[in-house]
Design a protein around this motif. Structure first.
Motif, PDB file in Angstrom:
ATOM      1  N   ASP A   1      15.716 -25.674  70.651  1.00 19.30           N
ATOM      2  CA  ASP A   1      14.438 -25.012  70.904  1.00 19.30           C
ATOM      3  C   ASP A   1      13.653 -25.659  72.034  1.00 19.30           C
ATOM      4  O   ASP A   1      12.483 -25.371  72.230  1.00 19.30           O
TER       5      ASP A   1
ATOM      6  N   ASN B   1      21.308 -31.491  61.531  1.00 19.80           N
ATOM      7  CA  ASN B   1      20.771 -30.133  61.650  1.00 19.80           C
ATOM      8  C   ASN B   1      19.409 -30.148  62.330  1.00 19.80           C
ATOM      9  O   ASN B   1      19.157 -29.363  63.255  1.00 19.80           O
TER      10      ASN B   1
ATOM     11  N   ALA C   1      12.798 -23.778  60.153  1.00 23.86           N
ATOM     12  CA  ALA C   1      13.829 -24.193  59.204  1.00 23.86           C
ATOM     13  C   ALA C   1      13.236 -24.408  57.809  1.00 23.86           C
ATOM     14  O   ALA C   1      13.877 -24.068  56.802  1.00 23.86           O
TER      15      ALA C   1
ATOM     16  N   TRP D   1      18.374 -28.243  65.769  1.00 26.39           N
ATOM     17  CA  TRP D   1      17.316 -27.237  65.855  1.00 26.39           C
ATOM     18  C   TRP D   1      16.288 -27.643  66.898  1.00 26.39           C
ATOM     19  O   TRP D   1      15.850 -26.826  67.714  1.00 26.39           O
TER      20      TRP D   1
ATOM     21  N   GLY E   1      18.122 -22.080  69.755  1.00 26.49           N
ATOM     22  CA  GLY E   1      16.790 -21.633  69.412  1.00 26.49           C
ATOM     23  C   GLY E   1      16.568 -20.185  69.500  1.00 26.49           C
ATOM     24  O   GLY E   1      15.935 -19.494  68.838  1.00 26.49           O
TER      25      GLY E   1
ATOM     26  N   ALA F   1      10.556 -25.493  65.656  1.00 30.22           N
ATOM     27  CA  ALA F   1      11.924 -25.452  65.124  1.00 30.22           C
ATOM     28  C   ALA F   1      11.962 -25.939  63.681  1.00 30.22           C
ATOM     29  O   ALA F   1      12.617 -25.333  62.825  1.00 30.22           O
ATOM     30  N   TRP F   2      11.281 -27.027  63.388  1.00 30.19           N
ATOM     31  CA  TRP F   2      11.298 -27.574  62.026  1.00 30.19           C
ATOM     32  C   TRP F   2      10.538 -26.685  61.050  1.00 30.19           C
ATOM     33  O   TRP F   2      10.944 -26.517  59.908  1.00 30.19           O
TER      34      TRP F   2
END
Length: 99
Positions: free
Chosen positions: A12, A4, A38, A8, A99, A34-35
Motif C-alpha cells: 500500500d 502479512n 486488514a 500489506w 494494495g 493497510a492495517w
C-alpha cells in the motif's frame, strides 16, 4: 502475522518500517490504512479466531476445504493435493495482490 502485516504495508506504499536511509517510516497514512483494512477482515471475511492461528492451523482449515483463500509457502501444495484431500485439484496458486 508479521509477514502479512509487512506485505500489506509495503504493497500500500506504507514503506518498510526501516528504510534504506535508516529512517523510520511506519507511522504514515498508507501503512495505517493497510492495517485498518486488514483489521476489518477479522470477524467479516475471516473468523475471529484467525488472530490466534499458527501456520499449521491455517493450513488445516484450508486443507479441510473450509477456506476460500490461503497464504502459505509452497509446501502447503503437497498436503492440499494429497489423496483424500477435499480440495485436491480445486485450487490454484498465484502471486499476492498489492494494495
Amino acid at each position: 502475522m508479521t509477514c502479512n502485516a509487512l506485505e500489506w504495508q509495503a504493497s500500500d506504499g506504507g514503506g518498510q518500517i526501516i528504510e534504506r536511509d535508516s529512517t523510520i517510516s511506519v507511522n504514515n497514512a498508507q501503512a495505517i490504512r493497510a492495517w485498518q483494512r486488514a483489521a476489518r477482515w477479522v470477524g467479516s471475511i475471516s473468523p475471529p479466531s484467525v488472530v490466534g492461528y499458527k501456520e499449521w492451523d491455517a493450513m488445516n482449515v484450508w486443507v479441510a476445504g473450509e477456506a476460500a483463500f490461503m497464504r502459505n509457502w509452497p509446501i502447503a501444495d503437497a498436503d492440499s493435493q494429497a489423496a483424500g484431500s477435499p480440495i485436491r485439484n480445486k485450487f490454484d496458486m498465484t502471486l499476492l495482490p498489492g494494495g
